[in-house]
Design a protein around this motif. Structure first.
Motif, PDB file in Angstrom:
ATOM      1  N   GLU A  74      82.544 -27.755 -48.535  1.00 33.57           N
ATOM      2  CA  GLU A  74      83.820 -28.463 -48.500  1.00 33.57           C
ATOM      3  C   GLU A  74      84.937 -27.487 -48.164  1.00 33.57           C
ATOM      4  OE1 GLU A  74      84.345 -30.692 -52.109  1.00 33.57           O
ATOM      5  OE2 GLU A  74      82.491 -31.836 -51.812  1.00 33.57           O
ATOM      6  N   ILE A  75      85.728 -27.824 -47.141  1.00 37.10           N
ATOM      7  CA  ILE A  75      86.773 -26.935 -46.634  1.00 37.10           C
ATOM      8  C   ILE A  75      88.133 -27.611 -46.810  1.00 37.10           C
ATOM      9  CG2 ILE A  75      87.621 -25.680 -44.618  1.00 37.10           C
ATOM     10  CD1 ILE A  75      84.757 -25.746 -43.545  1.00 37.10           C
ATOM     11  N   ASN A  76      89.088 -26.865 -47.337  1.00 44.94           N
ATOM     12  CA  ASN A  76      90.410 -27.429 -47.625  1.00 44.94           C
ATOM     13  C   ASN A  76      91.287 -27.556 -46.388  1.00 44.94           C
ATOM     14  OD1 ASN A  76      89.927 -25.901 -50.556  1.00 44.94           O
ATOM     15  ND2 ASN A  76      91.020 -27.836 -50.677  1.00 44.94           N
ATOM     16  N   TYR A 118      99.676 -29.689 -53.394  1.00 48.20           N
ATOM     17  CA  TYR A 118      98.591 -30.545 -53.896  1.00 48.20           C
ATOM     18  C   TYR A 118      97.890 -31.325 -52.791  1.00 48.20           C
ATOM     19  CZ  TYR A 118     101.426 -34.813 -53.505  1.00 48.20           C
ATOM     20  OH  TYR A 118     102.153 -35.868 -53.029  1.00 48.20           O
ATOM     21  N   LEU A 119      98.573 -31.644 -51.699  1.00 46.46           N
ATOM     22  CA  LEU A 119      97.908 -32.377 -50.614  1.00 46.46           C
ATOM     23  C   LEU A 119      96.841 -31.527 -49.932  1.00 46.46           C
ATOM     24  CD1 LEU A 119     100.850 -34.340 -48.945  1.00 46.46           C
ATOM     25  CD2 LEU A 119      98.980 -35.276 -50.311  1.00 46.46           C
ATOM     26  N   ASN A 120      96.997 -30.212 -49.999  1.00 43.53           N
ATOM     27  CA  ASN A 120      95.983 -29.325 -49.414  1.00 43.53           C
ATOM     28  C   ASN A 120      94.702 -29.272 -50.231  1.00 43.53           C
ATOM     29  OD1 ASN A 120      97.547 -28.553 -47.193  1.00 43.53           O
ATOM     30  ND2 ASN A 120      98.541 -26.905 -48.339  1.00 43.53           N
ATOM     31  N   ARG A 121      94.681 -29.932 -51.382  1.00 46.49           N
ATOM     32  CA  ARG A 121      93.444 -30.008 -52.155  1.00 46.49           C
ATOM     33  C   ARG A 121      92.395 -30.875 -51.449  1.00 46.49           C
ATOM     34  NH1 ARG A 121      94.879 -30.151 -58.626  1.00 46.49           N
ATOM     35  NH2 ARG A 121      96.290 -28.360 -58.615  1.00 46.49           N
ATOM     36  N   HIS A 122      92.844 -31.744 -50.556  1.00 45.06           N
ATOM     37  CA  HIS A 122      91.892 -32.563 -49.807  1.00 45.06           C
ATOM     38  C   HIS A 122      90.953 -31.670 -49.003  1.00 45.06           C
ATOM     39  CE1 HIS A 122      94.697 -35.782 -50.770  1.00 45.06           C
ATOM     40  NE2 HIS A 122      93.751 -36.626 -50.431  1.00 45.06           N
ATOM     41  N   VAL A 123      89.744 -32.137 -48.845  1.00 49.37           N
ATOM     42  CA  VAL A 123      88.720 -31.373 -48.130  1.00 49.37           C
ATOM     43  C   VAL A 123      88.086 -32.229 -47.052  1.00 49.37           C
ATOM     44  CG1 VAL A 123      88.176 -29.939 -50.142  1.00 49.37           C
ATOM     45  CG2 VAL A 123      86.880 -32.055 -49.746  1.00 49.37           C
ATOM     46  N   LYS A 124      87.426 -31.571 -46.134  1.00 46.35           N
ATOM     47  CA  LYS A 124      86.468 -32.197 -45.243  1.00 46.35           C
ATOM     48  C   LYS A 124      85.155 -31.435 -45.385  1.00 46.35           C
ATOM     49  CE  LYS A 124      88.741 -35.674 -43.625  1.00 46.35           C
ATOM     50  NZ  LYS A 124      88.982 -35.972 -42.222  1.00 46.35           N
ATOM     51  N   GLY A 129      82.715 -41.058 -48.329  1.00 41.66           N
ATOM     52  CA  GLY A 129      84.021 -41.388 -47.772  1.00 41.66           C
ATOM     53  C   GLY A 129      84.262 -40.384 -46.674  1.00 41.66           C
ATOM     54  N   CYS A 130      85.510 -40.166 -46.311  1.00 39.98           N
ATOM     55  CA  CYS A 130      85.753 -39.203 -45.233  1.00 39.98           C
ATOM     56  C   CYS A 130      85.779 -37.765 -45.738  1.00 39.98           C
ATOM     57  CB  CYS A 130      87.050 -39.542 -44.502  1.00 39.98           C
ATOM     58  SG  CYS A 130      88.523 -39.444 -45.535  1.00 39.98           S
ATOM     59  N   HIS A 131      85.665 -37.562 -47.056  1.00 44.43           N
ATOM     60  CA  HIS A 131      85.802 -36.216 -47.601  1.00 44.43           C
ATOM     61  C   HIS A 131      84.495 -35.599 -48.096  1.00 44.43           C
ATOM     62  CE1 HIS A 131      90.150 -36.627 -47.397  1.00 44.43           C
ATOM     63  NE2 HIS A 131      90.039 -37.794 -48.011  1.00 44.43           N
TER      64      HIS A 131
END
Length: 292
Positions: free
Chosen positions: A163-165, A195-201, A214-216
């Protein structure tokens, strides 16, 4: 209906990490999962590619060239592109890449088709590639400490997924689309700890995941996913501090205001629409730091 049951049953699990994994497994289907386990046990073929990227896009034609050529330089061998009813120049732009074999193009109509496209990609190409990255056309994977993505992934062979931020880039005050690539035009980004940078792909080993939840995140068959430092993940990405010192995903979430409005007007392949576009723009138009 299967998705509804998956949401109901998974919703009873208190741990978010376990809940997401079971949501993915149940949406995939228990009997289908058992058949897959049997296939995996008997199929030991070597993949044709080391790293592929899967994306679903709607009317993103002008952005494909930069996105494909950047990721080719970063070690991507193959692109699986799902076209969600584009009416722009998407097919024309992709044609040379399709003819060369770099891009496998699939016309994929319908509403809220992102997860269906991801399911299709993993099922079709499970044995074709060692890794598949699931990203969008406004996302660019940027290795920081390695010469390319493939070199980074060589340290993660024991994991089912990495998982990459994000690092979110704002409009830089641009109101209209101007000449140049996204990476040339937008140089200002959020503070790394936003905090939005906590999202990952995720980049996944397709032989070790059922599907994407999901997409993450991926629904793993076995093992834990890793963060970009190589640590097994024990918390949901929303509960972890972002890491961008080894590798990151530049997320050009809004581009210029003109481009943002165009994207909202044409709709999204994920089916998610911004009911209050200006509020979304203000939230993601993060320009705190200018890139060196």
């Amino acid at each position: 209906m299967k998705k509804v049951y998956a949401e109901i049953i998974a919703g009873m699990i208190p741990c978010k990490m376990a809940r997401n994994r079971w949501r993915g497994l149940l949406r995939y289907g228990v009997f289908k999962a058992l058949r897959l386990m049997c296939r995996l046990h008997h199929n030991h073929s070597l993949p044709q590619y080391y790293l592929a990227v899967c994306a679903i896009a709607k009317d993103e034609g002008p952005y494909f060239k930069e996105w494909i050529e950047w990721h080719c330089k970063q070690g991507v061998d193959k692109f699986y592109v799902y076209d969600n009813e584009s009416t722009d120049c998407t097919k024309e732009v992709l044609e040379p890449y399709i003819k060369s074999g770099l891009v496998e193009y699939t016309y994929f109509p319908g509403y809220r088709m992102q997860l269906a496209a991801y399911d299709d990609c993993i099922d079709k190409h499970r044995f074709d590639t060692r890794w598949i990255a699931f990203i969008d056309l406004d996302e660019f994977i940027v290795p920081v400490k390695d010469k390319n993505i493939a070199e980074f992934l060589s340290r993660f062979e024991g994991f089912p997924a990495v998982e990459i931020n994000w690092l979110i880039y704002g409009s830089g005050g641009a109101k209209a689309k101007e000449p140049g690539t996204m990476m040339e035009r937008f140089k200002r980004h959020a503070t790394p700890g936003h905090y939005l940078n906590r999202h990952v792909k995720s980049i996944v080993n397709p032989r070790r995941v059922f599907t994407m939840t999901g997409c993450h995140e991926a629904a793993r068959i076995s093992g834990r996913a890793a963060d970009s430092h190589g640590n097994p993940i024990k918390k949901n990405f929303r509960e972890r501090e972002p890491q961008q010192d080894v590798i990151r995903i530049n997320h050009y979430a809004v581009r210029s205001y003109e481009e943002f409005l165009e994207k909202q007007a044409r709709g999204r392949a994920s089916g998610t629409n911004r009911t209050v576009p200006d509020r979304y723009f203000a939230k993601y138009d993060l320009n705190d730091i200018e890139e060196a």
